[in-house]
Design an enzyme around this catalytic site. Sequence first.
Site, short mmCIF file in Angstrom:
data_model
loop_
_atom_site.label_atom_id
_atom_site.label_comp_id
_atom_site.label_asym_id
_atom_site.label_seq_id
_atom_site.Cartn_x
_atom_site.Cartn_y
_atom_site.Cartn_z
N ASP A 81 130.34 34.80 48.21
CA ASP A 81 130.61 33.46 48.74
C ASP A 81 131.43 32.61 47.77
O ASP A 81 131.67 33.01 46.62
CB ASP A 81 129.29 32.75 49.10
CG ASP A 81 128.23 32.88 48.02
OD1 ASP A 81 128.57 33.26 46.88
OD2 ASP A 81 127.06 32.58 48.31
N ASN A 152 115.39 28.00 49.86
CA ASN A 152 115.09 27.85 51.29
C ASN A 152 115.26 29.20 52.02
O ASN A 152 115.34 29.24 53.23
CB ASN A 152 115.98 26.78 51.93
CG ASN A 152 117.47 27.13 51.83
OD1 ASN A 152 117.83 28.13 51.21
ND2 ASN A 152 118.31 26.32 52.44
N HIS A 154 117.85 31.27 51.73
CA HIS A 154 119.20 31.72 52.05
C HIS A 154 119.59 32.90 51.18
O HIS A 154 119.12 33.05 50.06
CB HIS A 154 120.23 30.59 51.98
CG HIS A 154 120.60 30.08 50.63
ND1 HIS A 154 120.70 28.74 50.32
CD2 HIS A 154 120.91 30.72 49.49
CE1 HIS A 154 121.06 28.59 49.07
NE2 HIS A 154 121.20 29.77 48.54
N GLU A 159 122.61 30.00 55.40
CA GLU A 159 121.57 28.98 55.42
C GLU A 159 120.63 29.20 56.61
O GLU A 159 120.96 29.95 57.53
CB GLU A 159 122.23 27.60 55.54
CG GLU A 159 123.11 27.22 54.34
CD GLU A 159 122.30 26.82 53.10
OE1 GLU A 159 121.15 27.28 52.93
OE2 GLU A 159 122.84 26.04 52.30
C1 GLP Z 1 123.58 29.92 45.60
C2 GLP Z 1 124.35 31.21 45.87
C3 GLP Z 1 123.42 32.33 46.21
C4 GLP Z 1 122.32 32.41 45.18
C5 GLP Z 1 121.51 31.13 45.23
C6 GLP Z 1 120.39 31.11 44.23
O1 GLP Z 1 123.31 29.21 46.74
N1 GLP Z 1 125.30 31.04 46.91
O2 GLP Z 1 124.16 33.55 46.28
O3 GLP Z 1 121.51 33.52 45.43
O4 GLP Z 1 122.36 30.06 44.95
O5 GLP Z 1 120.85 30.62 43.00
P1 GLP Z 1 120.12 30.81 41.62
O6 GLP Z 1 120.29 32.25 41.26
O7 GLP Z 1 120.88 29.90 40.68
O8 GLP Z 1 118.72 30.42 41.80
#
Ligand code: GLP
Length: 257
Positions: A81, A152, A154, A159
């Site tokens: 993404d 949440n 995702h 989402e």
């Molecule tokens: C973002 C990314 C996800 C990731 C998520 C969790 O939203 N788009 O791919 O898994 O955050 O982030 P973190 O690893 O910083 O908790």
Amino acid sequence: MTKASNIPIENNIQVCPTQEQASITTAHLIADVIKSKQELGEFAVLGLATGNTPKLVYQELVQMHKNQGLSFKNVISFNLDEYHGITPAHRLSYHRFMRTYLFDHVDILPENIHLPFGTWELNKIEAHCAAYEAKINDYNGIDIQLLGIGRNGHIAFNEPGSPFDSVTRLIDLHPFTRNDAADEFGGLDKVPTQAITMGIHTIMNAKRILLLALGKRKAEIIKKTFESEMTPQIPATFLKARPDIEYIFDTEAASLL
Ligand code: GLP
């Protein structure tokens, strides 16, 4: 809603004592794919993630490159993404993240790196997203996909509400996700409101999927994901459709299971 899978997913869960050990375990699984593909003279197609979770994984892969000669010359990468509306040079773009934590430190060929662009013009996004999907298919799909999980539920930026058959597309970011990113962006108003993300269907097509979750902050959503039936309200529950998904947790992330 589809019924929760009865498959004993416990078999696919590795709980490591520390975040570091979980990350090293993950890095080794990825490195093994790269090496086994090298032996066959084939590309290794990696699906890569951003966020705090994979940072130590990338650090370990960089160490393996520097100290053990792990080469990335046969690696093709596709990132999950990117925020919409920011340039690759933006300090918080995922393009920048990947260069900082991995690409600038290994011998991956620049032409083998693929990420969605936050600069794609609105009226061309659909075509760009379709081309992104097509490119993944040109390489015969993703060999190993690394995933984190949002609080949440995702995965990538799919989402709550994302359908099972979703593909790469523009998506509105959930208020929860934007709040989580507010500190690093220096205020909620500076957090992008949209992102380009691979879809659930895109992710589920990967030949192998690793979900890494680290720390106490993830314990609640990991518990919910495992206990809930498959529902678009918690997109990570869709992973249950694939009993072979590998979950790697540290003790804290797994503490409520
Ligand atoms: C973002 C990314 C996800 C990731 C998520 C969790 O939203 N788009 O791919 O898994 O955050 O982030 P973190 O690893 O910083 O908790």
